[in-house]
Motif scaffolding. Structure first.
Motif, PDB file in Angstrom:
ATOM      1  N   LYS A 240       0.846  -1.196   0.000  1.00 28.39           N
ATOM      2  CA  LYS A 240       0.000   0.000   0.000  1.00 28.39           C
ATOM      3  C   LYS A 240       0.873   1.235   0.000  1.00 28.39           C
ATOM      4  CE  LYS A 240      -4.078   1.996   0.135  1.00 28.39           C
ATOM      5  NZ  LYS A 240      -5.090   1.790  -0.947  1.00 28.39           N
ATOM      6  N   LEU A 241       0.556   2.179  -0.882  1.00 29.82           N
ATOM      7  CA  LEU A 241       1.263   3.447  -0.996  1.00 29.82           C
ATOM      8  C   LEU A 241       0.236   4.571  -0.912  1.00 29.82           C
ATOM      9  CD1 LEU A 241       3.792   5.141  -1.639  1.00 29.82           C
ATOM     10  CD2 LEU A 241       3.377   4.697  -4.063  1.00 29.82           C
ATOM     11  N   GLN A 242       0.279   5.319   0.182  1.00 29.02           N
ATOM     12  CA  GLN A 242      -0.686   6.396   0.405  1.00 29.02           C
ATOM     13  C   GLN A 242      -2.117   5.884   0.195  1.00 29.02           C
ATOM     14  OE1 GLN A 242      -0.132  10.436   0.564  1.00 29.02           O
ATOM     15  NE2 GLN A 242       1.045   9.332   2.093  1.00 29.02           N
ATOM     16  N   ASP A 243      -2.874   6.534  -0.717  1.00 27.18           N
ATOM     17  CA  ASP A 243      -4.247   6.083  -0.958  1.00 27.18           C
ATOM     18  C   ASP A 243      -4.416   5.510  -2.358  1.00 27.18           C
ATOM     19  OD1 ASP A 243      -3.940   8.451  -2.351  1.00 27.18           O
ATOM     20  OD2 ASP A 243      -5.954   9.179  -1.922  1.00 27.18           O
ATOM     21  N   TYR A 244      -3.305   5.072  -2.982  1.00 23.70           N
ATOM     22  CA  TYR A 244      -3.379   4.495  -4.321  1.00 23.70           C
ATOM     23  C   TYR A 244      -3.960   3.083  -4.259  1.00 23.70           C
ATOM     24  CZ  TYR A 244      -0.086   8.291  -5.263  1.00 23.70           C
ATOM     25  OH  TYR A 244       0.526   9.515  -5.355  1.00 23.70           O
ATOM     26  N   ILE A 245      -4.660   2.704  -5.311  1.00 21.51           N
ATOM     27  CA  ILE A 245      -5.249   1.367  -5.357  1.00 21.51           C
ATOM     28  C   ILE A 245      -4.133   0.330  -5.490  1.00 21.51           C
ATOM     29  CG2 ILE A 245      -5.548   1.286  -7.878  1.00 21.51           C
ATOM     30  CD1 ILE A 245      -8.301  -0.063  -7.287  1.00 21.51           C
ATOM     31  N   SER A 246      -4.304  -0.807  -4.847  1.00 22.21           N
ATOM     32  CA  SER A 246      -3.257  -1.832  -4.806  1.00 22.21           C
ATOM     33  C   SER A 246      -3.822  -3.195  -5.175  1.00 22.21           C
ATOM     34  CB  SER A 246      -2.650  -1.886  -3.398  1.00 22.21           C
ATOM     35  OG  SER A 246      -1.884  -3.050  -3.219  1.00 22.21           O
ATOM     36  N   ARG A 247      -3.035  -3.973  -5.875  1.00 18.80           N
ATOM     37  CA  ARG A 247      -3.467  -5.330  -6.209  1.00 18.80           C
ATOM     38  C   ARG A 247      -3.542  -6.211  -4.970  1.00 18.80           C
ATOM     39  NH1 ARG A 247      -1.661  -6.297 -12.419  1.00 18.80           N
ATOM     40  NH2 ARG A 247      -1.678  -4.089 -12.940  1.00 18.80           N
ATOM     41  N   TYR A 248      -2.776  -5.843  -3.950  1.00 19.44           N
ATOM     42  CA  TYR A 248      -2.795  -6.621  -2.715  1.00 19.44           C
ATOM     43  C   TYR A 248      -4.126  -6.470  -1.983  1.00 19.44           C
ATOM     44  CZ  TYR A 248       2.233  -7.361  -3.230  1.00 19.44           C
ATOM     45  OH  TYR A 248       3.475  -7.740  -3.692  1.00 19.44           O
ATOM     46  N   GLU A 249      -4.777  -5.329  -2.116  1.00 20.03           N
ATOM     47  CA  GLU A 249      -6.077  -5.183  -1.472  1.00 20.03           C
ATOM     48  C   GLU A 249      -7.153  -5.946  -2.248  1.00 20.03           C
ATOM     49  OE1 GLU A 249      -7.987  -1.000  -2.394  1.00 20.03           O
ATOM     50  OE2 GLU A 249      -5.815  -0.737  -2.200  1.00 20.03           O
ATOM     51  N   TRP A 250      -6.878  -6.219  -3.507  1.00 18.13           N
ATOM     52  CA  TRP A 250      -7.804  -7.011  -4.322  1.00 18.13           C
ATOM     53  C   TRP A 250      -7.745  -8.479  -3.902  1.00 18.13           C
ATOM     54  CZ3 TRP A 250      -6.632  -9.653  -9.422  1.00 18.13           C
ATOM     55  CH2 TRP A 250      -7.798 -10.091 -10.027  1.00 18.13           C
ATOM     56  N   ASN A 251      -6.536  -8.978  -3.612  1.00 21.13           N
ATOM     57  CA  ASN A 251      -6.382 -10.361  -3.158  1.00 21.13           C
ATOM     58  C   ASN A 251      -5.116 -10.456  -2.305  1.00 21.13           C
ATOM     59  OD1 ASN A 251      -6.018 -13.170  -2.860  1.00 21.13           O
ATOM     60  ND2 ASN A 251      -7.081 -13.569  -4.787  1.00 21.13           N
ATOM     61  N   THR A 252      -5.264 -10.251  -1.009  1.00 22.85           N
ATOM     62  CA  THR A 252      -4.114 -10.182  -0.098  1.00 22.85           C
ATOM     63  C   THR A 252      -3.417 -11.519   0.063  1.00 22.85           C
ATOM     64  OG1 THR A 252      -5.351  -8.487   1.107  1.00 22.85           O
ATOM     65  CG2 THR A 252      -3.380  -9.357   2.160  1.00 22.85           C
ATOM     66  N   TYR A 253      -4.137 -12.607  -0.093  1.00 20.14           N
ATOM     67  CA  TYR A 253      -3.530 -13.920   0.120  1.00 20.14           C
ATOM     68  C   TYR A 253      -2.794 -14.417  -1.120  1.00 20.14           C
ATOM     69  CZ  TYR A 253      -5.870 -14.494   4.593  1.00 20.14           C
ATOM     70  OH  TYR A 253      -6.260 -14.337   5.899  1.00 20.14           O
ATOM     71  N   ARG A 254      -3.194 -13.975  -2.275  1.00 15.32           N
ATOM     72  CA  ARG A 254      -2.601 -14.478  -3.509  1.00 15.32           C
ATOM     73  C   ARG A 254      -1.284 -13.788  -3.870  1.00 15.32           C
ATOM     74  NH1 ARG A 254      -5.296 -13.865  -9.547  1.00 15.32           N
ATOM     75  NH2 ARG A 254      -3.484 -14.529 -10.740  1.00 15.32           N
ATOM     76  N   TYR A 255      -1.276 -12.473  -3.823  1.00 15.19           N
ATOM     77  CA  TYR A 255      -0.155 -11.741  -4.399  1.00 15.19           C
ATOM     78  C   TYR A 255       1.168 -11.876  -3.653  1.00 15.19           C
ATOM     79  CZ  TYR A 255      -2.811  -9.733  -8.190  1.00 15.19           C
ATOM     80  OH  TYR A 255      -3.539  -9.592  -9.339  1.00 15.19           O
ATOM     81  N   PRO A 256       1.201 -11.901  -2.321  1.00 15.86           N
ATOM     82  CA  PRO A 256       2.511 -12.040  -1.665  1.00 15.86           C
ATOM     83  C   PRO A 256       3.267 -13.306  -2.064  1.00 15.86           C
ATOM     84  CG  PRO A 256       0.894 -11.242  -0.101  1.00 15.86           C
ATOM     85  CD  PRO A 256       0.135 -11.609  -1.341  1.00 15.86           C
ATOM     86  N   THR A 257       2.588 -14.452  -2.095  1.00 17.50           N
ATOM     87  CA  THR A 257       3.258 -15.697  -2.474  1.00 17.50           C
ATOM     88  C   THR A 257       3.565 -15.716  -3.973  1.00 17.50           C
ATOM     89  OG1 THR A 257       1.081 -16.742  -2.692  1.00 17.50           O
ATOM     90  CG2 THR A 257       2.237 -17.036  -0.616  1.00 17.50           C
ATOM     91  N   GLN A 258       2.659 -15.170  -4.775  1.00 12.93           N
ATOM     92  CA  GLN A 258       2.898 -15.135  -6.214  1.00 12.93           C
ATOM     93  C   GLN A 258       4.106 -14.258  -6.535  1.00 12.93           C
ATOM     94  OE1 GLN A 258      -0.411 -13.665  -8.491  1.00 12.93           O
ATOM     95  NE2 GLN A 258       0.668 -13.787 -10.440  1.00 12.93           N
ATOM     96  N   TYR A 259       4.229 -13.151  -5.831  1.00 10.42           N
ATOM     97  CA  TYR A 259       5.342 -12.252  -6.087  1.00 10.42           C
ATOM     98  C   TYR A 259       6.682 -12.918  -5.777  1.00 10.42           C
ATOM     99  CZ  TYR A 259       8.195  -8.106  -6.299  1.00 10.42           C
ATOM    100  OH  TYR A 259       9.163  -7.215  -6.648  1.00 10.42           O
ATOM    101  N   ILE A 260       6.757 -13.591  -4.637  1.00 15.67           N
ATOM    102  CA  ILE A 260       8.006 -14.252  -4.254  1.00 15.67           C
ATOM    103  C   ILE A 260       8.392 -15.303  -5.290  1.00 15.67           C
ATOM    104  CG2 ILE A 260       9.082 -15.767  -2.548  1.00 15.67           C
ATOM    105  CD1 ILE A 260       7.397 -14.335  -0.416  1.00 15.67           C
ATOM    106  N   ARG A 261       7.413 -16.094  -5.729  1.00 15.10           N
ATOM    107  CA  ARG A 261       7.695 -17.148  -6.702  1.00 15.10           C
ATOM    108  C   ARG A 261       8.181 -16.556  -8.027  1.00 15.10           C
ATOM    109  NH1 ARG A 261       4.591 -18.910 -10.631  1.00 15.10           N
ATOM    110  NH2 ARG A 261       2.686 -18.021  -9.738  1.00 15.10           N
TER     111      ARG A 261
END
Length: 324
Positions: free
Chosen positions: A9-30
């Motif tokens: 999250k950056l200030q009030d910008y829309i984030s893909r992590y807020e769309w799916n918090t469980y998916r993106y962290p693991t997908q990003y690392i992989r």
């Protein structure tokens, strides 16, 4: 693997992590690991090609020249194959990508890759498949943001001065570092290197530079306000996750009588210990960590617009999309 924290999250910008918090962290690392391995392979092939260059004496005969030309052509073909990633509609595979002008040393290659990831992280932190935010371009070169992202492990989720929406009122808070074991609310104090920060118990602290003195608002006030906000959000969902408060300075000494309750103060002499402690954390992502991050993201203010139909992504971006 290369350490690179995730900007959720950056200030009030829309984030893909807020769309799916469980998916993106693991997908990003992989995806990050996959693309680093591919880049490293390309770089190694390039290095091997340079090592295969013969001396002038070895190129005297036409026969030797012919053998070398065949070897060089073969190595070039292998390099092109390594650089060409198959196109796919699946999120799990990188898109086609070319890396040009790679650095000569492995350390420089690592920094090259980390710098490329900054742009990609900004993309994920400011847009979704169908929406996007108008971004202040200064964030792309923000030295503190870059430092945090490139300094901590993958399992750190960073909220950079997020703006929460509480009873429809926007409230900007401090930097939040969400690790697998706690949420750390962080305030950096970066003054003139010749200055000394004098902590007080009242509403103000002092910055002393030679014979000059100036007052600043006690940073603990902002940390406590952020702590109350974060605590209330987690408590409303019965999420039990530790919250810490930290004041840091990489450039100045911080003089104080006693450390405030549940608040760590680390000036320039103690900062390295704090930093090493964070980098040593090897825990994987935790479910409670992602649950806490999701709760906080859902209570953030988001300002965005719908993308035009011709700009919409067919699928979420991959880390291989480093040039955008």
């Amino acid at each position: 693997m290369l350490p690179i924290a995730q900007l959720i999250k950056l200030q009030d910008y829309i984030s893909r992590y807020e769309w799916n918090t469980y998916r993106y962290p693991t997908q990003y690392i992989r995806l990050k690991n996959e693309n680093w391995n591919k880049l490293y392979s390309v770089w190694m092939n390039s290095s091997l090609q340079e090592l295969a260059e013969p001396s002038e004496a070895e190129l005297e005969s036409e026969q030797q020249m012919g053998k070398f030309s065949k070897l060089k052509a073969k190595l070039k073909r292998k390099q092109k194959e390594a650089e060409s990633y198959p196109e796919t509609d699946s999120d799990s595979e990188p898109e086609a990508n070319q890396y040009a002008d790679l650095p000569e040393t492995e350390e420089a290659l690592k920094q090259y890759f980390l710098n490329k990831l900054i742009g990609h992280q900004m993309k994920w932190a400011t847009s979704t498949v169908s929406s996007t935010s108008f971004v202040d371009r200064n964030y792309y070169s923000d030295p503190l943001l870059k430092y945090l992202l490139q300094g901590f492990p993958d399992t750190y989720l960073i909220m950079y001065f997020p703006i929460f929406a509480i009873k429809k009122a926007p409230i900007e808070t401090e930097i939040l570092l969400i690790s697998p074991i706690a949420i750390e609310i962080v305030r950096f104090l970066e003054e003139n290197p010749n200055s000394v920060i004098m902590a007080g118990d009242e509403r103000t602290w002092s910055i002393e530079t030679g014979n000059e003195q100036k007052k600043i608002l006690n940073p603990i006030i902002g940390l406590k306000r952020a702590e109350r906000l974060v605590s209330s959000i987690l408590a409303s969902l019965s999420i039990d996750f530790p919250i810490k408060k930290t004041i840091l300075s990489r450039t100045n000494s911080i003089i104080f009588n006693t450390e405030p309750y549940n608040t760590r103060i680390a000036g320039k002499k103690d900062y390295a210990d704090w930093f090493k402690e964070k980098r040593r954390l090897t825990s994987p992502l935790k479910n409670i960590q992602l649950k806490a991050a999701e709760a906080l993201l859902k209570n953030c203010q988001t300002t965005s617009i719908k993308r035009p139909d011709w700009e919409k992504d067919d699928a979420p971006s991959t880390v291989s999309d480093l040039e955008e």
